[in-house]
Design an enzyme around this catalytic site. Sequence first.
Site, short mmCIF file in Angstrom:
data_model
loop_
_atom_site.label_atom_id
_atom_site.label_comp_id
_atom_site.label_asym_id
_atom_site.label_seq_id
_atom_site.Cartn_x
_atom_site.Cartn_y
_atom_site.Cartn_z
N ASP A 121 0.98 -1.65 0.01
CA ASP A 121 -0.20 0.11 -0.17
C ASP A 121 1.37 1.71 -0.23
O ASP A 121 2.37 1.32 0.35
CB ASP A 121 -1.01 0.37 1.27
CG ASP A 121 -2.29 -1.41 1.11
OD1 ASP A 121 -2.35 -1.38 0.06
OD2 ASP A 121 -2.26 -1.62 2.00
N ASP A 139 -6.86 -1.53 -4.46
CA ASP A 139 -8.24 -0.74 -3.65
C ASP A 139 -9.14 -0.23 -4.55
O ASP A 139 -10.16 -0.27 -4.17
CB ASP A 139 -7.31 -0.42 -2.24
CG ASP A 139 -6.49 -1.51 -1.66
OD1 ASP A 139 -7.19 -2.35 -1.56
OD2 ASP A 139 -5.94 -1.13 -1.16
#
Length: 156
Positions: A121, A139
Amino acid sequence: MSNNIKQYLSITVILFIIIIDILSKNWIIRNIELYDTKQIFSILNFFHIHNYGAIFSLFSNEKGWQRWFLSIISLLIILIIVRTMKKLKTQEINQILAYSLMIGGAIGNLIDRIFYGFVIDFIDFHINNWHFAIFNIADCSIFLGIVIFLKINYKT
């Protein structure tokens, strides 16, 4: 819309998301050390972290079982969405787009989980000292797919 065009659109969107996701994560790995930050705009940083859990780091403090559990759950969700897409014969382009975005994002994160044991991330939106959860292109794709799906199916 013919089935061939629907399949072409779906495969194109899925592959596009997977490629962009992989390229962005590889760029982060090569250019930003783990836990380092690179400011992009006043409200956007790239902050390299590894998420061993699921959304909002759910299960991230477990001892490793979550890698395979979350991989299996992701795979099952992908298969359910693919099966749902196949059953719909006269589907609108927005429905295909929504499902394809969800599948592409799920595959992008599944690739990380299988190969690394965690998801990379790096997107950090913030206002002053308030930071939203750190996330990635996969995401974003899943979120956008869900928003489109909800807009189509729950019109007010």
